[in-house]
Design an enzyme around this catalytic site. Structure first.
Site, mmCIF file in Angstrom:
data_model
loop_
_atom_site.group_PDB
_atom_site.id
_atom_site.type_symbol
_atom_site.label_atom_id
_atom_site.label_comp_id
_atom_site.label_asym_id
_atom_site.label_seq_id
_atom_site.Cartn_x
_atom_site.Cartn_y
_atom_site.Cartn_z
ATOM 1 N N LYS A 274 0.841 -1.203 0.000
ATOM 2 C CA LYS A 274 0.000 0.000 0.000
ATOM 3 C C LYS A 274 0.873 1.248 0.000
ATOM 4 O O LYS A 274 1.996 1.217 0.484
ATOM 5 C CB LYS A 274 -0.870 0.028 1.261
ATOM 6 C CG LYS A 274 -2.003 -0.973 1.277
ATOM 7 C CD LYS A 274 -2.834 -0.847 2.537
ATOM 8 C CE LYS A 274 -3.979 -1.830 2.548
ATOM 9 N NZ LYS A 274 -5.003 -1.592 1.518
ATOM 10 N N ARG A 348 -10.568 -11.448 1.652
ATOM 11 C CA ARG A 348 -11.430 -12.486 1.082
ATOM 12 C C ARG A 348 -10.753 -13.864 1.124
ATOM 13 O O ARG A 348 -11.415 -14.893 1.225
ATOM 14 C CB ARG A 348 -11.852 -12.090 -0.345
ATOM 15 C CG ARG A 348 -10.727 -11.970 -1.326
ATOM 16 C CD ARG A 348 -11.101 -11.149 -2.566
ATOM 17 N NE ARG A 348 -11.109 -9.709 -2.279
ATOM 18 C CZ ARG A 348 -11.422 -8.769 -3.168
ATOM 19 N NH1 ARG A 348 -11.750 -9.102 -4.405
ATOM 20 N NH2 ARG A 348 -11.398 -7.504 -2.831
HETATM 21 N N1 BES Z 1 -8.135 -3.705 4.275
HETATM 22 C C1 BES Z 1 -8.342 -3.266 2.954
HETATM 23 C C2 BES Z 1 -9.665 -2.511 2.761
HETATM 24 C C3 BES Z 1 -9.827 -1.211 3.490
HETATM 25 C C4 BES Z 1 -9.639 -0.020 2.831
HETATM 26 C C5 BES Z 1 -10.247 -1.174 4.800
HETATM 27 C C6 BES Z 1 -9.832 1.171 3.476
HETATM 28 C C7 BES Z 1 -10.434 0.029 5.460
HETATM 29 C C8 BES Z 1 -10.231 1.200 4.793
HETATM 30 C C9 BES Z 1 -8.360 -4.457 1.996
HETATM 31 O O1 BES Z 1 -7.620 -5.546 2.373
HETATM 32 C C10 BES Z 1 -7.782 -3.970 0.716
HETATM 33 O O2 BES Z 1 -6.629 -3.644 0.706
HETATM 34 N N2 BES Z 1 -8.619 -3.911 -0.295
HETATM 35 C C11 BES Z 1 -8.204 -3.441 -1.563
HETATM 36 C C12 BES Z 1 -8.766 -4.402 -2.576
HETATM 37 C C13 BES Z 1 -8.234 -4.233 -3.945
HETATM 38 C C14 BES Z 1 -6.783 -4.657 -4.012
HETATM 39 C C15 BES Z 1 -9.084 -5.054 -4.859
HETATM 40 C C16 BES Z 1 -8.812 -2.052 -1.764
HETATM 41 O O3 BES Z 1 -9.918 -1.825 -1.325
HETATM 42 O O4 BES Z 1 -8.132 -1.207 -2.305
HETATM 43 ZN ZN ZN Z 2 -5.542 -5.410 1.713
#
Ligand code: BES
Ligand code: ZN
Ligand code: ZN
Length: 500
Positions: A274, A348
């Site tokens: 990230k 997931r």
């Molecule tokens: N933990 C994150 C989602 C999240 C985002 C939680 C903001 C709380 C606040 C999740 O694991 C993630 O990183 N999701 C990605 C998915 C993408 C790679 C398809 C996302 O939402 O960007």
């Molecule tokens: Zn994630």
């Protein structure tokens, strides 16, 4: 800090300050009017002089002229004759807290049935519950605590002490569950990681009669949980799967209801790392598992007559030489294979194995999972509503009804064949992302989870809490920080649907 010294009394305590209600048009509530007579009109005169209008959440404090009280605090009760909902009672409690916490160490609040036009005489318990929830904050790492907040003790002067106290006793235990959730979710990832969170679950719940089982990496390897283990393999902190069973209805053979929580104790994104901005917030990525923990605590403390299974899927998602790569293919416990397109879509993956496990072991009639699953749900619904996905309209409606009642709001989102097909992979059974250009990221993540519900007769709901697990606004019964969203909602759901 949290205010726990809350008392329900028949008569006014002659110490501290006094809180009285005023309606929007400036008239006093009946209980305030009664007292005003004894004080020779002191309150009503002041209300007039200040031209105070009691809109909900308006307040004003002034030094009392009488000898009995330090200050008199006016709190807005809104429109006269209006019927309060349960959540509005809690909001009134929050407003009372806001009006008085910097004023005195002790307050007495006048609340009679006539003030709020309610039939139930236990309503002050809800007001107290809202006040208590709102008073919580996470200040254990602050060497110097906030000294502005003086309030320590609250007396509610009510008509029916016994009934109110009984209702409050249950709500207080529920709040113990909510506070446990808020605490573990607030803790940073160097304190809360899979092993330490699993131990917390054991310490908190075993003594309450919950059966607690902790599966280690070795156990999960034997169970072929390739999807969960793939996420965990980059971290030195080994994964855990916590299995909680509260058998509250001993005499029945009723199939259990299962709640499953995403517990990524830190989500760096893994190799699909990230960006730095806001990455620290991913310490909250175990909020789903935190809700499962708090809910089980509340259910056990209140001895709910339910057969309830809780699963906390705990991993840390880190990049390292041993981490999972984009392009890897893993085999889940279900036997279905998954092409890893992004190591950041890890929630997931761990839920896939946790969902499968709970179905194999317990054959639940209903499964509800909670997860901070997607940023997309935050784009769609912001910070006010959680996203609700379900394969069953009755279940979705029941959850929505509890959401209305508790103020932990949900908005139902769609599932469809098109979105299901969007996660098909060319070389495995599915991908952990959808085809480029599909969008609807909250839904495609939910479609992925749905592939791990064995039987369409199993009622299943997925609640994406990514936008609501923390708050910077005044939307929930929480001043700022971690909300514990989901504990009250699901507690209410269990009471209404399973405890008749
Ligand atoms: N933990 C994150 C989602 C999240 C985002 C939680 C903001 C709380 C606040 C999740 O694991 C993630 O990183 N999701 C990605 C998915 C993408 C790679 C398809 C996302 O939402 O960007
Ligand atoms: Zn994630
Ligand atoms: Zn995540």
């Amino acid at each position: 800090m949290v205010i726990r010294d809350i008392y329900f009394l028949e008569n006014i305590q002659k110490t501290g300050s006094l809180v009285v209600g005023v309606y929007e048009d400036g008239t006093l509530t009946p209980s305030a009017a009664k007292l005003d007579k004894n004080l020779n009109g002191e309150i009503s005169k002041k209300v007039k002089k200040l031209a105070f209008k009691g809109k909900l959440s308006n307040s004003e404090a002034f030094a009392a002229e009488n000898e009995t009280f330090h200050k008199i605090i006016l709190v807005g009760f809104g429109e006269q004759g209006k019927k309060f909902s349960n959540f509005e009672f809690e909001q009134l409690g929050a407003a009372i807290l806001k009006a008085s916490q910097c004023q005195d160490s002790e307050i007495s609040v006048l609340l009679s049935q006539d003030d709020t036009n309610v039939v139930s005489n236990s309503f002050p318990a809800l007001v107290a519950f809202g006040l208590m929830l709102k008073s919580w904050n996470f200040d254990k790492y602050k060497s110097k605590k906030d000294e502005k907040n003086k309030l320590k003790r609250v007396n509610f002067v009510v008509t029916d002490v016994e009934t109110t106290q009984a209702a409050f006793n249950e709500l207080k235990k529920l709040s113990d569950g909510i506070f446990l959730t808020r605490e573990v979710v607030s803790e940073p990832a160097n304190v809360i990681y899979p092993e330490s969170l699993a131990n917390t679950a054991m310490d908190e719940l075993k003594a309450l009669g919950v059966d607690v089982q902790i599966l280690t990496k070795k156990d999960m390897t034997e169970l072929d949980m390739g999807a969960l283990l793939g996420v965990a393999q980059g971290s030195v902190n080994e994964p855990r799967l916590v299995v909680l069973h509260w058998h509250g209805n001993q005499n029945s053979n009723e199939k259990p209801i299962a709640v499953v929580g995403k517990g990524v104790t830190f989500d760096s994104g893994g190799i699909s790392i990230k960006p730095d901005e806001g990455m620290y917030e991913m310490r909250y990525d175990m909020a789903g598992a935190g809700v499962v923990l708090g809910l089980l605590k509340a259910a056990a403390l209140n001895k709910l007559p339910v057969n309830l299974v809780g699963i906390m899927a705990l991993v840390e998602n880190m990049p390292s030489g041993s981490a999972q790569r984009p392009g890897d293919i893993v085999k889940s416990m279900s036997g279905q294979t998954i092409e890893i397109m992004s190591t950041d879509a890890e929630g997931r993956l761990i839920l896939a194995d946790a969902l499968w496990y709970v179905q194999e072991k317990y054959q639940p009639s209903t499964i509800i999972d909670l997860a901070t699953l997607t940023g997309a749900i935050v784009v769609a619904l912001g910070h006010e509503f959680a996203g609700l996905f379900s394969n069953n309209d009755t279940l979705a409606d029941q959850i929505k009804a509890s959401a209305e009642e508790t103020g932990e709001k949900v908005w139902r989102m769609p599932l469809s064949k098109h979105f299901d097909e969007s996660i098909n992979s060319d070389i495995a059974d599915m991908m952990n992302l959808s085809k480029p250009g599909t969008r609807a990221g909250g839904t495609t993540a939910a479609q992925f989870l749905k592939r791990f519900i064995k039987d369409s007769d199993t009622q299943w709901a997925h609640i994406d809490i990514a936008g609501v697990e923390t708050t910077k606004d005044d939307l929930f019964m929480c001043s700022h920080g971690v909300t514990g969203f989901g504990v009250h909602l699901l507690y209410d759901f269990l009471k209404k649907t399973r405890c008749k």
